[in-house]
Scaffold this motif. Structure first.
Motif, PDB file in Angstrom:
ATOM      1  N   VAL A 251       0.870  -1.170   0.000  1.00 55.34           N
ATOM      2  CA  VAL A 251       0.000   0.000   0.000  1.00 55.34           C
ATOM      3  C   VAL A 251       0.907   1.219   0.000  1.00 55.34           C
ATOM      4  O   VAL A 251       1.936   1.236   0.675  1.00 55.34           O
ATOM      5  N   TYR A 252       0.528   2.234  -0.773  1.00 56.56           N
ATOM      6  CA  TYR A 252       1.340   3.438  -0.913  1.00 56.56           C
ATOM      7  C   TYR A 252       0.530   4.655  -0.494  1.00 56.56           C
ATOM      8  O   TYR A 252      -0.640   4.785  -0.851  1.00 56.56           O
ATOM      9  N   LEU A 253       1.150   5.544   0.264  1.00 56.02           N
ATOM     10  CA  LEU A 253       0.554   6.816   0.639  1.00 56.02           C
ATOM     11  C   LEU A 253       1.363   7.901  -0.049  1.00 56.02           C
ATOM     12  O   LEU A 253       2.565   8.034   0.211  1.00 56.02           O
ATOM     13  N   ASP A 254       0.732   8.617  -0.962  1.00 56.13           N
ATOM     14  CA  ASP A 254       1.400   9.651  -1.756  1.00 56.13           C
ATOM     15  C   ASP A 254       2.676   9.118  -2.410  1.00 56.13           C
ATOM     16  O   ASP A 254       3.706   9.783  -2.443  1.00 56.13           O
ATOM     17  N   GLY A 255       2.619   7.871  -2.876  1.00 52.25           N
ATOM     18  CA  GLY A 255       3.723   7.275  -3.614  1.00 52.25           C
ATOM     19  C   GLY A 255       4.766   6.560  -2.781  1.00 52.25           C
ATOM     20  O   GLY A 255       5.647   5.904  -3.323  1.00 52.25           O
ATOM     21  N   SER A 256       4.677   6.655  -1.446  1.00 53.34           N
ATOM     22  CA  SER A 256       5.638   5.972  -0.574  1.00 53.34           C
ATOM     23  C   SER A 256       4.968   4.785   0.099  1.00 53.34           C
ATOM     24  O   SER A 256       3.836   4.891   0.576  1.00 53.34           O
ATOM     25  N   PRO A 257       5.656   3.635   0.157  1.00 51.05           N
ATOM     26  CA  PRO A 257       5.046   2.449   0.760  1.00 51.05           C
ATOM     27  C   PRO A 257       4.831   2.633   2.256  1.00 51.05           C
ATOM     28  O   PRO A 257       5.632   3.284   2.935  1.00 51.05           O
ATOM     29  N   ILE A 258       3.723   2.084   2.757  1.00 53.99           N
ATOM     30  CA  ILE A 258       3.429   2.122   4.189  1.00 53.99           C
ATOM     31  C   ILE A 258       3.172   0.700   4.676  1.00 53.99           C
ATOM     32  O   ILE A 258       2.869  -0.195   3.892  1.00 53.99           O
ATOM     33  N   GLU A 259       3.293   0.505   5.989  1.00 52.34           N
ATOM     34  CA  GLU A 259       3.083  -0.814   6.566  1.00 52.34           C
ATOM     35  C   GLU A 259       1.601  -1.174   6.520  1.00 52.34           C
ATOM     36  O   GLU A 259       0.730  -0.338   6.748  1.00 52.34           O
ATOM     37  N   CYS A 260       1.337  -2.437   6.216  1.00 51.16           N
ATOM     38  CA  CYS A 260      -0.047  -2.909   6.199  1.00 51.16           C
ATOM     39  C   CYS A 260      -0.076  -4.369   6.641  1.00 51.16           C
ATOM     40  O   CYS A 260       0.946  -5.032   6.711  1.00 51.16           O
ATOM     41  N   THR A 261      -1.269  -4.831   6.953  1.00 54.29           N
ATOM     42  CA  THR A 261      -1.495  -6.238   7.252  1.00 54.29           C
ATOM     43  C   THR A 261      -2.309  -6.806   6.104  1.00 54.29           C
ATOM     44  O   THR A 261      -3.340  -6.234   5.737  1.00 54.29           O
ATOM     45  N   ALA A 262      -1.834  -7.899   5.538  1.00 55.64           N
ATOM     46  CA  ALA A 262      -2.497  -8.494   4.373  1.00 55.64           C
ATOM     47  C   ALA A 262      -3.130  -9.828   4.760  1.00 55.64           C
ATOM     48  O   ALA A 262      -2.556 -10.596   5.522  1.00 55.64           O
ATOM     49  N   TYR A 263      -4.307 -10.059   4.222  1.00 53.71           N
ATOM     50  CA  TYR A 263      -5.000 -11.337   4.356  1.00 53.71           C
ATOM     51  C   TYR A 263      -5.311 -11.816   2.948  1.00 53.71           C
ATOM     52  O   TYR A 263      -5.977 -11.122   2.182  1.00 53.71           O
ATOM     53  N   VAL A 264      -4.818 -13.001   2.615  1.00 57.07           N
ATOM     54  CA  VAL A 264      -5.047 -13.571   1.294  1.00 57.07           C
ATOM     55  C   VAL A 264      -5.998 -14.742   1.472  1.00 57.07           C
ATOM     56  O   VAL A 264      -5.743 -15.650   2.267  1.00 57.07           O
ATOM     57  N   THR A 265      -7.116 -14.718   0.735  1.00 56.49           N
ATOM     58  CA  THR A 265      -8.134 -15.751   0.874  1.00 56.49           C
ATOM     59  C   THR A 265      -8.550 -16.260  -0.500  1.00 56.49           C
ATOM     60  O   THR A 265      -8.131 -15.725  -1.520  1.00 56.49           O
ATOM     61  N   ASP A 266      -9.390 -17.259  -0.505  1.00 58.69           N
ATOM     62  CA  ASP A 266      -9.962 -17.821  -1.723  1.00 58.69           C
ATOM     63  C   ASP A 266      -8.875 -18.203  -2.732  1.00 58.69           C
ATOM     64  O   ASP A 266      -8.904 -17.800  -3.883  1.00 58.69           O
ATOM     65  N   GLY A 267      -7.886 -18.943  -2.246  1.00 59.55           N
ATOM     66  CA  GLY A 267      -6.825 -19.422  -3.133  1.00 59.55           C
ATOM     67  C   GLY A 267      -5.970 -18.310  -3.715  1.00 59.55           C
ATOM     68  O   GLY A 267      -5.379 -18.472  -4.770  1.00 59.55           O
ATOM     69  N   GLY A 268      -5.901 -17.178  -3.038  1.00 61.87           N
ATOM     70  CA  GLY A 268      -5.077 -16.064  -3.511  1.00 61.87           C
ATOM     71  C   GLY A 268      -5.825 -15.067  -4.375  1.00 61.87           C
ATOM     72  O   GLY A 268      -5.253 -14.092  -4.827  1.00 61.87           O
ATOM     73  N   TYR A 269      -7.114 -15.290  -4.583  1.00 58.42           N
ATOM     74  CA  TYR A 269      -7.866 -14.396  -5.458  1.00 58.42           C
ATOM     75  C   TYR A 269      -8.540 -13.248  -4.723  1.00 58.42           C
ATOM     76  O   TYR A 269      -8.932 -12.271  -5.343  1.00 58.42           O
ATOM     77  N   ASP A 270      -8.715 -13.355  -3.414  1.00 62.31           N
ATOM     78  CA  ASP A 270      -9.242 -12.253  -2.613  1.00 62.31           C
ATOM     79  C   ASP A 270      -8.109 -11.720  -1.749  1.00 62.31           C
ATOM     80  O   ASP A 270      -7.352 -12.494  -1.154  1.00 62.31           O
ATOM     81  N   LEU A 271      -8.017 -10.409  -1.671  1.00 62.99           N
ATOM     82  CA  LEU A 271      -6.938  -9.769  -0.934  1.00 62.99           C
ATOM     83  C   LEU A 271      -7.518  -8.659  -0.085  1.00 62.99           C
ATOM     84  O   LEU A 271      -8.248  -7.797  -0.587  1.00 62.99           O
ATOM     85  N   ASP A 272      -7.218  -8.693   1.217  1.00 62.67           N
ATOM     86  CA  ASP A 272      -7.600  -7.631   2.142  1.00 62.67           C
ATOM     87  C   ASP A 272      -6.331  -7.011   2.684  1.00 62.67           C
ATOM     88  O   ASP A 272      -5.444  -7.730   3.174  1.00 62.67           O
ATOM     89  N   LEU A 273      -6.203  -5.693   2.585  1.00 60.99           N
ATOM     90  CA  LEU A 273      -5.051  -4.961   3.092  1.00 60.99           C
ATOM     91  C   LEU A 273      -5.548  -3.946   4.115  1.00 60.99           C
ATOM     92  O   LEU A 273      -6.369  -3.089   3.790  1.00 60.99           O
ATOM     93  N   LEU A 274      -5.065  -4.039   5.349  1.00 63.49           N
ATOM     94  CA  LEU A 274      -5.464  -3.142   6.425  1.00 63.49           C
ATOM     95  C   LEU A 274      -4.279  -2.261   6.787  1.00 63.49           C
ATOM     96  O   LEU A 274      -3.148  -2.751   6.912  1.00 63.49           O
TER      97      LEU A 274
END
Length: 128
Positions: free
Chosen positions: A58-81
Protein backbone atom coordinates in the motif's frame (compact mmCIF):
# COMPACT_ATOMS: atom_id res chain seq x y z
CA UNK A 1 -24.58 -2.05 1.27
CA UNK A 2 -21.05 -0.93 2.25
CA UNK A 3 -21.69 -1.83 5.91
CA UNK A 4 -22.78 -5.34 4.91
CA UNK A 5 -19.80 -5.81 2.60
CA UNK A 6 -17.34 -4.63 5.25
CA UNK A 7 -19.02 -6.72 7.95
CA UNK A 8 -18.78 -9.81 5.73
CA UNK A 9 -15.12 -9.14 4.96
CA UNK A 10 -14.28 -8.80 8.67
CA UNK A 11 -15.85 -12.22 9.37
CA UNK A 12 -13.85 -13.83 6.54
CA UNK A 13 -10.62 -12.14 7.70
CA UNK A 14 -10.98 -13.54 11.22
CA UNK A 15 -10.68 -17.09 9.87
CA UNK A 16 -7.61 -16.54 7.65
CA UNK A 17 -3.87 -16.39 8.14
CA UNK A 18 -2.44 -12.92 8.70
CA UNK A 19 0.64 -11.59 6.89
CA UNK A 20 2.20 -8.38 8.20
CA UNK A 21 3.73 -6.49 5.28
CA UNK A 22 6.53 -4.24 6.43
CA UNK A 23 7.16 -1.09 4.47
CA UNK A 24 8.54 -2.21 1.13
CA UNK A 25 11.62 -0.78 -0.48
CA UNK A 26 11.02 0.66 -3.92
CA UNK A 27 13.39 -0.45 -6.64
CA UNK A 28 15.63 2.41 -7.72
CA UNK A 29 14.32 4.00 -10.88
CA UNK A 30 11.33 1.66 -11.04
CA UNK A 31 7.79 2.80 -10.31
CA UNK A 32 5.54 0.19 -8.66
CA UNK A 33 2.89 -1.52 -10.78
CA UNK A 34 -0.12 0.25 -9.26
CA UNK A 35 -3.43 -1.61 -9.39
CA UNK A 36 -5.68 1.24 -8.15
CA UNK A 37 -5.38 4.75 -6.68
CA UNK A 38 -7.89 6.79 -4.69
CA UNK A 39 -7.91 10.29 -3.17
CA UNK A 40 -9.00 10.72 0.45
CA UNK A 41 -8.89 13.43 3.10
CA UNK A 42 -6.90 12.45 6.19
CA UNK A 43 -6.03 14.89 8.94
CA UNK A 44 -7.50 17.72 6.86
CA UNK A 45 -5.13 17.03 3.93
CA UNK A 46 -5.73 15.36 0.57
CA UNK A 47 -3.82 12.11 0.25
CA UNK A 48 -3.43 9.52 -2.51
CA UNK A 49 -3.77 5.89 -1.47
CA UNK A 50 -2.59 3.30 -3.99
CA UNK A 51 -1.93 -0.38 -3.90
CA UNK A 52 -0.18 -2.98 -5.98
CA UNK A 53 -1.73 -6.41 -6.17
CA UNK A 54 1.57 -7.72 -7.54
CA UNK A 55 3.56 -7.08 -4.35
CA UNK A 56 0.69 -6.47 -1.86
CA UNK A 57 2.09 -3.03 -0.92
CA UNK A 58 0.00 0.00 0.00
CA UNK A 59 1.34 3.44 -0.91
CA UNK A 60 0.55 6.82 0.64
CA UNK A 61 1.40 9.65 -1.76
CA UNK A 62 3.72 7.28 -3.61
CA UNK A 63 5.64 5.97 -0.57
CA UNK A 64 5.05 2.45 0.76
CA UNK A 65 3.43 2.12 4.19
CA UNK A 66 3.08 -0.81 6.57
CA UNK A 67 -0.05 -2.91 6.20
CA UNK A 68 -1.50 -6.24 7.25
CA UNK A 69 -2.50 -8.49 4.37
CA UNK A 70 -5.00 -11.34 4.36
CA UNK A 71 -5.05 -13.57 1.29
CA UNK A 72 -8.13 -15.75 0.87
CA UNK A 73 -9.96 -17.82 -1.72
CA UNK A 74 -6.83 -19.42 -3.13
CA UNK A 75 -5.08 -16.06 -3.51
CA UNK A 76 -7.87 -14.40 -5.46
CA UNK A 77 -9.24 -12.25 -2.61
CA UNK A 78 -6.94 -9.77 -0.93
CA UNK A 79 -7.60 -7.63 2.14
CA UNK A 80 -5.05 -4.96 3.09
CA UNK A 81 -5.46 -3.14 6.42
CA UNK A 82 -3.44 -0.02 7.24
CA UNK A 83 -3.47 3.29 9.15
CA UNK A 84 -2.99 6.85 7.95
CA UNK A 85 -2.49 8.83 11.14
CA UNK A 86 -5.70 8.39 13.15
CA UNK A 87 -7.60 7.02 10.13
CA UNK A 88 -8.06 3.32 9.37
CA UNK A 89 -7.92 2.04 5.81
CA UNK A 90 -9.04 -1.25 4.28
CA UNK A 91 -8.53 -2.24 0.66
CA UNK A 92 -10.42 -5.27 -0.57
CA UNK A 93 -9.55 -6.69 -3.99
CA UNK A 94 -11.73 -9.45 -5.44
CA UNK A 95 -11.12 -11.43 -8.64
CA UNK A 96 -13.91 -13.41 -10.27
CA UNK A 97 -13.45 -14.78 -13.77
CA UNK A 98 -11.95 -12.05 -15.94
CA UNK A 99 -13.08 -9.17 -13.68
CA UNK A 100 -11.39 -7.60 -10.65
CA UNK A 101 -13.15 -5.19 -8.29
CA UNK A 102 -11.10 -3.09 -5.85
CA UNK A 103 -12.76 -1.39 -2.87
CA UNK A 104 -11.36 1.26 -0.52
CA UNK A 105 -12.91 1.63 2.94
CA UNK A 106 -11.67 4.56 5.02
CA UNK A 107 -12.81 4.74 8.63
CA UNK A 108 -15.30 1.94 7.89
CA UNK A 109 -16.96 3.90 5.06
CA UNK A 110 -16.85 2.75 1.44
CA UNK A 111 -14.98 5.54 -0.35
CA UNK A 112 -14.84 4.05 -3.83
CA UNK A 113 -14.77 0.91 -5.90
CA UNK A 114 -13.05 0.34 -9.19
CA UNK A 115 -13.63 -2.44 -11.71
CA UNK A 116 -11.07 -3.82 -14.11
CA UNK A 117 -12.16 -6.18 -16.87
CA UNK A 118 -10.57 -8.56 -19.35
CA UNK A 119 -8.10 -10.13 -16.94
CA UNK A 120 -6.51 -13.45 -17.81
CA UNK A 121 -7.86 -15.18 -14.70
CA UNK A 122 -10.46 -17.92 -15.07
CA UNK A 123 -11.02 -18.02 -11.30
CA UNK A 124 -14.49 -18.77 -10.02
CA UNK A 125 -14.99 -18.44 -6.24
CA UNK A 126 -15.63 -21.53 -4.14
CA UNK A 127 -19.19 -22.09 -2.98
CA UNK A 128 -19.62 -20.72 0.53
Amino acid sequence: MSVLLLSGRKKVIETKKKIVKKVGKLDEGKAPAVTATWRVVAGGERKNISFSRDNMNVYLDGSPIECTAYVTDGGYDLDLLFNVGENHGHIYSDVEGTEMTNYLFFDDQLVAQEKQKNLQSKHQPDDI
